[in-house]
Structure formats: C-alpha cells, structure tokens
Design a protein around this motif. Structure first.
Motif, PDB file in Angstrom:
ATOM      1  N   GLY A 217       1.044  -1.096   0.042  1.00 10.53           N
ATOM      2  CA  GLY A 217      -0.132   0.107  -0.028  1.00 10.53           C
ATOM      3  C   GLY A 217       0.780   1.363  -0.025  1.00 10.53           C
ATOM      4  N   LEU A 218       0.469   2.377  -0.547  1.00  8.98           N
ATOM      5  CA  LEU A 218       0.983   3.597  -0.464  1.00  8.98           C
ATOM      6  C   LEU A 218       0.671   4.361   0.873  1.00  8.98           C
ATOM      7  CD1 LEU A 218       0.129   4.924  -4.118  1.00  8.98           C
ATOM      8  CD2 LEU A 218       2.204   3.620  -3.227  1.00  8.98           C
ATOM      9  N   ARG A 219       1.629   4.756   1.524  1.00  5.31           N
ATOM     10  CA  ARG A 219       1.377   5.576   2.692  1.00  5.31           C
ATOM     11  C   ARG A 219       1.145   7.002   2.738  1.00  5.31           C
ATOM     12  NH1 ARG A 219       4.858   3.048   7.138  1.00  5.31           N
ATOM     13  NH2 ARG A 219       5.742   1.263   6.251  1.00  5.31           N
ATOM     14  N   SER A 220       0.213   7.469   3.427  1.00  4.09           N
ATOM     15  CA  SER A 220      -0.352   9.102   3.513  1.00  4.09           C
ATOM     16  C   SER A 220       0.581   9.663   4.565  1.00  4.09           C
ATOM     17  CB  SER A 220      -1.612   9.147   3.987  1.00  4.09           C
ATOM     18  OG  SER A 220      -2.113   8.458   5.142  1.00  4.09           O
ATOM     19  N   CYS A 221       1.229   8.807   5.612  1.00  2.95           N
ATOM     20  CA  CYS A 221       2.231   9.337   6.457  1.00  2.95           C
ATOM     21  C   CYS A 221       3.409   8.599   6.713  1.00  2.95           C
ATOM     22  CB  CYS A 221       1.622   9.499   7.704  1.00  2.95           C
ATOM     23  SG  CYS A 221       2.462   9.851   9.246  1.00  2.95           S
TER      24      CYS A 221
ATOM     25  N   GLY B 202      -5.448  -1.745   7.755  1.00  4.70           N
ATOM     26  CA  GLY B 202      -6.355  -1.808   8.992  1.00  4.70           C
ATOM     27  C   GLY B 202      -7.944  -2.183   8.371  1.00  4.70           C
ATOM     28  N   ARG B 203      -8.381  -1.898   7.199  1.00  2.00           N
ATOM     29  CA  ARG B 203      -9.425  -2.405   6.596  1.00  2.00           C
ATOM     30  C   ARG B 203      -9.284  -3.697   6.088  1.00  2.00           C
ATOM     31  NH1 ARG B 203      -8.845   2.649   3.859  1.00  2.00           N
ATOM     32  NH2 ARG B 203      -8.503   1.343   1.771  1.00  2.00           N
ATOM     33  N   MET B 204      -8.341  -4.105   5.488  1.00  2.00           N
ATOM     34  CA  MET B 204      -8.017  -5.402   5.042  1.00  2.00           C
ATOM     35  C   MET B 204      -8.110  -6.589   6.194  1.00  2.00           C
ATOM     36  SD  MET B 204      -5.483  -4.211   2.190  1.00  2.00           S
ATOM     37  CE  MET B 204      -4.875  -5.896   1.615  1.00  2.00           C
ATOM     38  N   ARG B 205      -7.335  -5.910   7.316  1.00  2.00           N
ATOM     39  CA  ARG B 205      -7.511  -7.017   8.547  1.00  2.00           C
ATOM     40  C   ARG B 205      -8.819  -7.348   9.181  1.00  2.00           C
ATOM     41  NH1 ARG B 205      -2.592  -4.118   9.818  1.00  2.00           N
ATOM     42  NH2 ARG B 205      -3.954  -2.545  11.041  1.00  2.00           N
ATOM     43  N   GLU B 206      -9.891  -6.494   8.763  1.00  2.00           N
ATOM     44  CA  GLU B 206     -11.276  -7.074   9.012  1.00  2.00           C
ATOM     45  C   GLU B 206     -11.406  -8.163   8.470  1.00  2.00           C
ATOM     46  OE1 GLU B 206     -13.569  -3.866   8.056  1.00  2.00           O
ATOM     47  OE2 GLU B 206     -12.677  -2.450   9.352  1.00  2.00           O
ATOM     48  N   GLU B 207     -11.222  -8.841   7.588  1.00  2.00           N
ATOM     49  CA  GLU B 207     -11.341 -10.060   7.034  1.00  2.00           C
ATOM     50  C   GLU B 207      -9.886 -11.239   6.957  1.00  2.00           C
ATOM     51  OE1 GLU B 207     -14.283 -11.010   5.964  1.00  2.00           O
ATOM     52  OE2 GLU B 207     -15.143  -8.939   5.782  1.00  2.00           O
ATOM     53  N   PRO B 208     -10.104 -12.134   7.249  1.00  2.00           N
ATOM     54  CA  PRO B 208      -9.027 -13.294   7.508  1.00  2.00           C
ATOM     55  C   PRO B 208      -8.288 -13.489   6.117  1.00  2.00           C
ATOM     56  CG  PRO B 208     -10.953 -14.247   7.485  1.00  2.00           C
ATOM     57  CD  PRO B 208     -11.337 -12.871   7.588  1.00  2.00           C
ATOM     58  N   ILE B 209      -8.813 -13.354   5.270  1.00  2.00           N
ATOM     59  CA  ILE B 209      -8.187 -13.710   3.757  1.00  2.00           C
ATOM     60  C   ILE B 209      -8.681 -12.843   2.817  1.00  2.00           C
ATOM     61  CG2 ILE B 209      -7.591 -15.503   2.101  1.00  2.00           C
ATOM     62  CD1 ILE B 209      -7.722 -17.538   4.249  1.00  2.00           C
ATOM     63  N   VAL B 210      -7.948 -11.942   2.218  1.00  2.00           N
ATOM     64  CA  VAL B 210      -8.437 -10.925   1.128  1.00  2.00           C
ATOM     65  C   VAL B 210      -7.537 -11.177  -0.026  1.00  2.00           C
ATOM     66  CG1 VAL B 210      -8.705  -8.534   0.499  1.00  2.00           C
ATOM     67  CG2 VAL B 210      -9.037  -9.224   2.730  1.00  2.00           C
TER      68      VAL B 210
ATOM     69  N   ALA C  20      -2.879 -11.526  -5.626  1.00  2.00           N
ATOM     70  CA  ALA C  20      -2.154 -12.641  -4.379  1.00  2.00           C
ATOM     71  C   ALA C  20      -3.179 -12.602  -3.283  1.00  2.00           C
ATOM     72  CB  ALA C  20      -0.812 -12.255  -4.043  1.00  2.00           C
ATOM     73  N   TRP C  21      -3.263 -13.400  -2.571  1.00  2.00           N
ATOM     74  CA  TRP C  21      -3.816 -13.740  -1.152  1.00  2.00           C
ATOM     75  C   TRP C  21      -3.174 -12.854  -0.101  1.00  2.00           C
ATOM     76  CZ3 TRP C  21      -8.586 -15.007  -1.652  1.00  2.00           C
ATOM     77  CH2 TRP C  21      -9.063 -16.049  -2.637  1.00  2.00           C
ATOM     78  N   TRP C  22      -3.748 -12.029   0.571  1.00  2.00           N
ATOM     79  CA  TRP C  22      -3.383 -11.333   1.845  1.00  2.00           C
ATOM     80  C   TRP C  22      -3.767 -12.162   3.015  1.00  2.00           C
ATOM     81  CZ3 TRP C  22      -1.616  -6.364   3.481  1.00  2.00           C
ATOM     82  CH2 TRP C  22      -2.084  -5.888   4.964  1.00  2.00           C
ATOM     83  N   ILE C  23      -2.783 -12.473   4.013  1.00  2.00           N
ATOM     84  CA  ILE C  23      -3.292 -13.223   5.146  1.00  2.00           C
ATOM     85  C   ILE C  23      -2.536 -12.343   6.140  1.00  2.00           C
ATOM     86  CG2 ILE C  23      -2.596 -15.244   6.627  1.00  2.00           C
ATOM     87  CD1 ILE C  23      -4.150 -16.026   4.099  1.00  2.00           C
ATOM     88  N   SER C  24      -3.397 -11.987   7.277  1.00  2.00           N
ATOM     89  CA  SER C  24      -2.842 -10.684   7.992  1.00  2.00           C
ATOM     90  C   SER C  24      -2.920 -11.363   9.652  1.00  2.00           C
ATOM     91  CB  SER C  24      -3.594  -9.711   8.077  1.00  2.00           C
ATOM     92  OG  SER C  24      -5.004 -10.029   8.350  1.00  2.00           O
ATOM     93  N   ARG C  25      -3.438 -12.430  10.037  1.00  2.00           N
ATOM     94  CA  ARG C  25      -3.644 -13.067  11.255  1.00  2.00           C
ATOM     95  C   ARG C  25      -2.739 -14.105  11.547  1.00  2.00           C
ATOM     96  NH1 ARG C  25     -10.276 -12.255  11.645  1.00  2.00           N
ATOM     97  NH2 ARG C  25     -10.250  -9.922  10.935  1.00  2.00           N
TER      98      ARG C  25
END
Length: 245
Positions: free
Chosen positions: A39-43, A52-60, A72-77
C-alpha cells in the motif's frame, strides 16, 4: 503481516482458513492504487490505512502494486499465516508461472526460472536442507559474539548523522538500510574495502523505486562478486560464514 507467496485457487485458500478455524474469504473490490499491495502511505510514520480495513477479513485477494493486474492472497492473522505456511499446497518457488511479482516485466519471471533459487524461494525438503547448512551461524552464542561489532556499526552511523551538514538526515538511508547491510558483510566476511559496493547493490535490490533493469543489474553484479569471494575463501578461509561452509 504476511502475504501468501503464490496465487492459488479460492478452494485452497478456504481450506487453509478452515485449518485456522476461519472460513470467510473477501474480495478486495476497491479501486485505485490505494487498494493494492504494497500500500501507499499517506504518512511516513504510519502503515497504509487500507491495511487496517483489510485486516477486518481473515483472507483477502489483493492486486499487486505494479504487478500488471496480478493478484495474491493477503493473510494478516497469526493463526491463518501458520495454517498457510504449514500447508504444502502453497509455495515460495518464484519459478512457478502462477507466482505473483511486483512488476509486469516478463523478463523478471524468466530470470527466476533461469537462475538457481535462493533459500527463501525453496520449498519443503530443499528449504530444510539449505537451512540446516547455515543454522549454526545463528545460534545464541554466535550472535552474542557479533553484538559488539553490531554496536560499533550503529555508533558509526549515528556519529555520521550527527556530523552531517545536511540536516535533518534520512534515518532510513543513513541507519536502517546501512546497519543490516554492514552486519551481513561482517557475517559473510566481505572485506571492508568492498562494503560500499555490497551496500549499494543490496540497496538497489530492495529499494522500491528501483526499476527492473536496475535490480537485474545489481543482482548480476552481486552474484558475480559473491562467486569471486567464495573462490577466495576456498584458498584463504577466515572466521566467517562462507569459510565455514
């Protein structure tokens, strides 16, 4: 945070989620570069808000920045990541056609296929064999012995920052990129006179702004240098990782 290292079917991702006690899989349907990975940072001092939004779902499923439409698949937990990493249907082998890359240059995948993979690009028994060969270099005792030299490297970087006429300094360029590179030099037995060469090439490999051609050139030069260094260590070994292999 971890991302799955190979584009796979939804069914396989769902099975991995079930192993971790989860079954929901989300499609990232947002538009624009803000919804890509990385992702691109604003800060500069905070992670991208989309994480943060993507972590609301276990797999994206997420499109890759600069990947020419690859996903690709995003795994955050943690439990999901463990399930994926222990599932042999997922792979770290960059030579496979389905492996997603962060650029759409066809030459990138061809380079992966034409060259021997690094340790992080090996699976299963091949990865275990490569890991066993160097695991002794990362024992508590050996790392503790390296600590005084690491402290010297950090102190030298801080002294240079304080003495610099260009204030403020870029902490990433002046410290966080330099220290790991110099520590790796120490572990591999890279002569001090070659440190600048090693650092500049490794920086080009990991710098996000580097073009595919710049990364390819840095890789080729670094690989050639390593071949020469290992050959030298075979005749004149020292107290370093290469010499002990």
């Amino acid at each position: 945070m971890r991302t799955v290292t190979e584009t796979v079917s939804t069914g396989v991702a769902a099975d991995a989620a079930k192993l971790a006690g989860r079954t929901r899989i989300a499609e990232n349907t947002g538009a624009g570069t803000e919804d890509t990975f990385p992702g691109l940072r604003s800060c500069p001092f905070a992670p991208p808000a989309q994480y943060g939004r993507m972590r609301e779902e276990p797999i994206v499923k997420v499109p890759l920045y600069g990947g020419g439409g690859q996903e690709a698949w995003w795994i955050s937990r943690h439990e999901d990541a463990r399930a994926v990493l222990n599932d042999r249907r997922f792979s770290s082998d960059r030579r496979k056609d389905a492996f997603p890359t962060l650029n759409d240059d066809p030459g990138t995948r061809e380079r992966f296929k034409s060259q021997p993979p690094s340790m992080i690009g090996l699976d299963g028994a091949q990865h275990a064999e490569a890991r066993r060969a160097v695991i002794g270099e990362f024992t508590v005792k050996r790392i503790a012995a390296l600590q005084p030299r690491v402290q010297e490297i950090v102190d030298e970087c801080i002294d240079k920052m304080l003495a610099s006429e260009n204030q403020p300094v870029d902490l990433v360029q002046a410290l966080s990129l330099v220290v790991p590179s110099m520590v790796i030099c120490e572990m591999l037995g890279v002569p001090y006179t070659d440190h600048d060469f090693f650092q500049s090439r490794t920086s080009a490999l990991i710098r996000r702004s580097s073009t595919s051609a710049e990364r390819a050139n840095a890789f080729d030069e670094l690989r050639g240098y390593m071949d020469e260094l290992i050959t030298a260590k075979e005749t004149e070994p020292g107290d370093d990782l290469f010499s002990r292999q």
